[in-house]
Each structure stands twice: as structure tokens, then as C-alpha cells.
Motif scaffolding. Structure first.
Motif, PDB file in Angstrom:
ATOM      1  N   PHE A 134     -29.851 -60.949  82.008  1.00 35.17           N
ATOM      2  CA  PHE A 134     -31.075 -60.985  81.138  1.00 35.17           C
ATOM      3  C   PHE A 134     -31.589 -62.179  81.480  1.00 35.17           C
ATOM      4  N   LYS A 186     -33.805 -57.210  80.783  1.00 33.53           N
ATOM      5  CA  LYS A 186     -32.316 -56.939  80.792  1.00 33.53           C
ATOM      6  C   LYS A 186     -32.131 -55.962  81.909  1.00 33.53           C
ATOM      7  N   GLU A 192     -35.568 -64.427  81.326  1.00 32.51           N
ATOM      8  CA  GLU A 192     -36.748 -64.849  80.959  1.00 32.51           C
ATOM      9  C   GLU A 192     -37.502 -64.971  82.110  1.00 32.51           C
ATOM     10  N   CYS A 236     -39.572 -57.367  75.375  1.00 32.18           N
ATOM     11  CA  CYS A 236     -38.454 -57.260  76.152  1.00 32.18           C
ATOM     12  C   CYS A 236     -38.275 -55.743  76.397  1.00 32.18           C
ATOM     13  N   ASP A 242     -42.088 -60.257  78.550  1.00 26.97           N
ATOM     14  CA  ASP A 242     -41.288 -61.746  78.548  1.00 26.97           C
ATOM     15  C   ASP A 242     -40.071 -62.050  79.052  1.00 26.97           C
ATOM     16  N   TYR A 243     -39.097 -60.818  78.587  1.00 29.88           N
ATOM     17  CA  TYR A 243     -37.813 -60.691  79.058  1.00 29.88           C
ATOM     18  C   TYR A 243     -37.406 -59.377  79.620  1.00 29.88           C
ATOM     19  N   VAL A 282     -32.097 -60.064  71.980  1.00 28.80           N
ATOM     20  CA  VAL A 282     -33.136 -61.151  72.603  1.00 28.80           C
ATOM     21  C   VAL A 282     -32.815 -62.575  71.961  1.00 28.80           C
ATOM     22  N   CYS A 296     -40.970 -60.525  68.435  1.00 30.50           N
ATOM     23  CA  CYS A 296     -40.678 -59.722  69.454  1.00 30.50           C
ATOM     24  C   CYS A 296     -40.434 -58.276  69.291  1.00 30.50           C
ATOM     25  N   LYS A 305     -43.822 -61.256  71.332  1.00 31.63           N
ATOM     26  CA  LYS A 305     -43.214 -61.114  72.783  1.00 31.63           C
ATOM     27  C   LYS A 305     -42.864 -59.779  72.929  1.00 31.63           C
ATOM     28  N   LEU A 340     -30.543 -66.090  81.359  1.00 31.61           N
ATOM     29  CA  LEU A 340     -30.061 -66.225  79.917  1.00 31.61           C
ATOM     30  C   LEU A 340     -28.761 -65.602  79.519  1.00 31.61           C
TER      31      LEU A 340
END
Ligand code: SF4
Length: 156
Positions: free
Chosen positions: A135, A115, A137, A95, A112-113, A15, A67, A93, A144
Motif C-alpha cells: 500500500f 495498493k 502513498e 485510491c 493518491d494511494y 485507506v 477519498c 483523494k 504504508l
């Protein structure tokens, strides 16, 4: 709600700009050809990750990570949602790495994220220009992938 995980690891690259506590959830049903993680396909592998031991990990790594990252687990959305909201309550955060191309809005709301995209050997991972993986955000909708290519160039 429970699923199985390998012991968590600290990751610096998966991340961008975060230090992540990463949980690999076993039982991925997608069975991509060329998967590098076939040892995680059996849902009985690993140790049970329930809300109590997950909280225990969050407390142990408090201040060391920014995260929480899940490699998979979207196939058990209730268990995953519990963990994501606990991570958020700890100020972290979140992901998710999924092989699917999209996940439910309930999961997005706690992430938050994200993939997305299965592993395709002829297209490669996030550092490749021609990858099918994305990926994102989620707050901005920004892609990203470029951050993975920058890093790859920096170390190669
Ligand atoms: S999504 Fe990931 S873990 Fe699942 S089979 Fe595909 S490459 Fe393997």
C-alpha cells in the motif's frame, strides 16, 4: 466511459486516515486462487457506473467522505481515468486497489494511494508481515503497510 460496479460503500480502514467511498468494479480478469470476491468476476454483474451516476454519488456523499476508492477497474483505464479525475475535481483523494504489481503512469497521475499485488492465500493481506501486497502513498513513495498492521494489532 462505462464499467459496472456494486453500490458504493463507506470504508474506514481500507485507506489509512481517510473516509472512503468505495466502488467495487466488476470484471476482474486476474482470477487469483482463493479470491474472496469471485462474485465480482462477471463484468455483467452490478450496475453501470457512468460519469453521470458517479457524479451523483459524489454529490450525495459530499462532506461525508475524503477519498474515493476503487476496488479494481484498471482493466478499463479510460473509464477509470474519467472517474478519478472527476473525484479530484470534487476535492477528494483517490485510491486504487489492484491485483497487479503496477499500473500505467496515466493512472498514477490521478491517484493518491495505490495498493498492488494479487491475493496469495499463503502470504495474506496488508496486515501480514509476509504479504506480497503493497500500500503506497504515491506523493511520497512511502509504503504504508505498517498502518494496517498497527490497526490489526489494535483490534485483535
Ligand atoms: S485481483 Fe482481487 S478481485 Fe481479482 S481475482 Fe485477485 S483477489 Fe480476486
Amino acid at each position: 466511459m462505462v464499467f459496472n460496479s456494486f453500490a458504493p460503500q463507506i470504508c474506514f480502514q481500507e485507506v489509512p486516515d481517510e473516509v472512503s467511498l468505495a466502488f467495487t468494479i466488476t470484471g476482474c480478469p486476474l482470477r487469483c486462487q482463493g479470491c474472496h470476491s469471485q462474485d465480482t468476476w462477471d463484468p455483467e454483474t452490478g450496475i453501470q457506473l457512468n460519469n453521470d451516476n458517479f457524479q451523483h454519488y459524489l454529490t450525495r456523499y459530499q462532506g461525508l467522505v475524503s477519498c474515493v476508492l476503487f476496488f479494481g477497474g484498471e482493466w478499463n483505464p479510460a473509464a477509470l481515468l474519467d472517474k478519478l479525475s472527476l473525484a479530484k475535481k470534487h476535492g477528494l483523494k483517490t485510491c486504487l486497489y489492484t491485483g497487479k504489481t503496477k499500473v500505467s503512469q496515466h493512472l498514477i497521475a490521478q491517484l493518491d494511494y495505490l495498493k498492488t499485488g494479487a491475493w496469495r492465500p499463503n502470504q495474506g493481506g496488508l496486515e501480514k508481515e509476509k504479504t506480497n501486497q503493497r500500500f503506497i502513498e504515491l506523493a511520497t513513495g512511502n509504503l504504508l503497510n505498517f498502518k494496517f498492521r498497527e490497526h490489526h494489532h489494535a483490534i485483535s
